[in-house]
Design an enzyme around this catalytic site. Sequence first.
Site, PDB file in Angstrom:
ATOM      1  N   ASP A  10       1.041   0.739  22.365  1.00 18.44           N
ATOM      2  CA  ASP A  10       1.909   1.546  23.229  1.00 18.44           C
ATOM      3  C   ASP A  10       1.015   2.377  24.155  1.00 18.44           C
ATOM      4  O   ASP A  10       0.174   3.146  23.674  1.00 18.44           O
ATOM      5  CB  ASP A  10       2.757   2.479  22.337  1.00 18.44           C
ATOM      6  CG  ASP A  10       3.721   3.327  23.123  1.00 18.44           C
ATOM      7  OD1 ASP A  10       4.745   3.738  22.552  1.00 18.44           O
ATOM      8  OD2 ASP A  10       3.459   3.584  24.315  1.00 18.44           O
ATOM      9  N   ILE A  11       1.189   2.210  25.426  1.00 18.04           N
ATOM     10  CA  ILE A  11       0.294   2.880  26.400  1.00 18.04           C
ATOM     11  C   ILE A  11       0.411   4.403  26.312  1.00 18.04           C
ATOM     12  O   ILE A  11      -0.547   5.116  26.629  1.00 18.04           O
ATOM     13  CB  ILE A  11       0.568   2.378  27.831  1.00 18.04           C
ATOM     14  CG1 ILE A  11      -0.640   2.670  28.740  1.00 18.04           C
ATOM     15  CG2 ILE A  11       1.856   2.976  28.416  1.00 18.04           C
ATOM     16  CD1 ILE A  11      -0.627   1.916  30.038  1.00 18.04           C
ATOM     17  N   GLY A  32      11.435   0.713  30.543  1.00 12.08           N
ATOM     18  CA  GLY A  32      10.106   0.163  30.223  1.00 12.08           C
ATOM     19  C   GLY A  32       9.009   1.206  30.084  1.00 12.08           C
ATOM     20  O   GLY A  32       9.195   2.264  29.485  1.00 12.08           O
ATOM     21  N   VAL A  33       7.851   0.880  30.676  1.00 10.08           N
ATOM     22  CA  VAL A  33       6.703   1.810  30.624  1.00 10.08           C
ATOM     23  C   VAL A  33       7.080   3.147  31.270  1.00 10.08           C
ATOM     24  O   VAL A  33       6.782   4.213  30.746  1.00 10.08           O
ATOM     25  CB  VAL A  33       5.508   1.201  31.410  1.00 10.08           C
ATOM     26  CG1 VAL A  33       4.371   2.174  31.516  1.00 10.08           C
ATOM     27  CG2 VAL A  33       5.044  -0.076  30.748  1.00 10.08           C
ATOM     28  N   ASP A  34       7.780   3.062  32.385  1.00 16.92           N
ATOM     29  CA  ASP A  34       8.177   4.253  33.146  1.00 16.92           C
ATOM     30  C   ASP A  34       8.982   5.192  32.245  1.00 16.92           C
ATOM     31  O   ASP A  34       8.705   6.392  32.125  1.00 16.92           O
ATOM     32  CB  ASP A  34       9.028   3.778  34.326  1.00 16.92           C
ATOM     33  CG  ASP A  34       9.096   4.767  35.470  1.00 16.92           C
ATOM     34  OD1 ASP A  34       9.799   4.476  36.452  1.00 16.92           O
ATOM     35  OD2 ASP A  34       8.437   5.819  35.394  1.00 16.92           O
ATOM     36  N   GLY A 124       7.712  -7.024  33.234  1.00 24.94           N
ATOM     37  CA  GLY A 124       8.939  -6.744  32.474  1.00 24.94           C
ATOM     38  C   GLY A 124      10.147  -6.915  33.366  1.00 24.94           C
ATOM     39  O   GLY A 124      10.513  -8.047  33.734  1.00 24.94           O
ATOM     40  N   VAL A 125      10.739  -5.805  33.746  1.00 19.45           N
ATOM     41  CA  VAL A 125      11.937  -5.838  34.611  1.00 19.45           C
ATOM     42  C   VAL A 125      11.664  -6.641  35.886  1.00 19.45           C
ATOM     43  O   VAL A 125      12.535  -7.341  36.391  1.00 19.45           O
ATOM     44  CB  VAL A 125      12.345  -4.377  34.974  1.00 19.45           C
ATOM     45  CG1 VAL A 125      13.354  -4.313  36.102  1.00 19.45           C
ATOM     46  CG2 VAL A 125      12.877  -3.687  33.733  1.00 19.45           C
TER      47      VAL A 125
END
Length: 173
Positions: A10-11, A32-34, A124-125
């Site tokens: 996990d970043i 997502g990451v955001d 991802g998206v």
Amino acid sequence: MARIELVLGDITEQHVDVVVNAANSSLLGGGGVDGAIHRKGGPDILAECRKLRAGHYGRGLRTGQAVATTAGRLPAKWVVHTVGPVWSPTEDHSGLLADCYRNSLRAAADLGARTIAFPAISTGVYRWPIASAARVALTTVAEVSSDLPTIATVHFVLFDRAAYDAFRAATAP
Ligand code: APR
């Protein structure tokens, strides 16, 4: 040239100077990451994003551009937000995806960062096929980091085994 490391994880848990966010042009958060970065990093990140939108980035961040904010409560000093291109089966946006890595590395070097963590931007998206994205990411980082001697280590933080294996395959000689 910077040392490149692949991490399965996990970043938002990486202890690095810069965490790169796969943002969108609004800079106002997403999934997502955001979503993970804003959720874990806390409201200070969004507050700085809002200031950017009120100032120089009034029309949002263009695809391929990168801009830094605080990392809030993340175990990092800064977040560099970049907007990846959406995958297109008919148009080649590889140059824009490369710009995300190039401009994020440059922004990190300008901050004096020595370590930086990237997610697999656009995979991802934005639906970019992971094998192709891995090739663009690794090629660009190898090329750009040789001109940025202060960047010591670049981590690619992959969220699932398939992405990790794709990046591993892309590093294979
Ligand atoms: N740590 C590391 N990688 C992650 C994490 C995490 N916590 N969460 C998701 N990922 C991975 C995904 O599995 C994918 O491989 O990051 C990669 C990028 O996926 P997205 O976050 O969906 O980013 P992207 O494809 O660039 O799309 C950006 O999605 O979340 C919205 O606001 C964002 O509109 C923007 C769009």
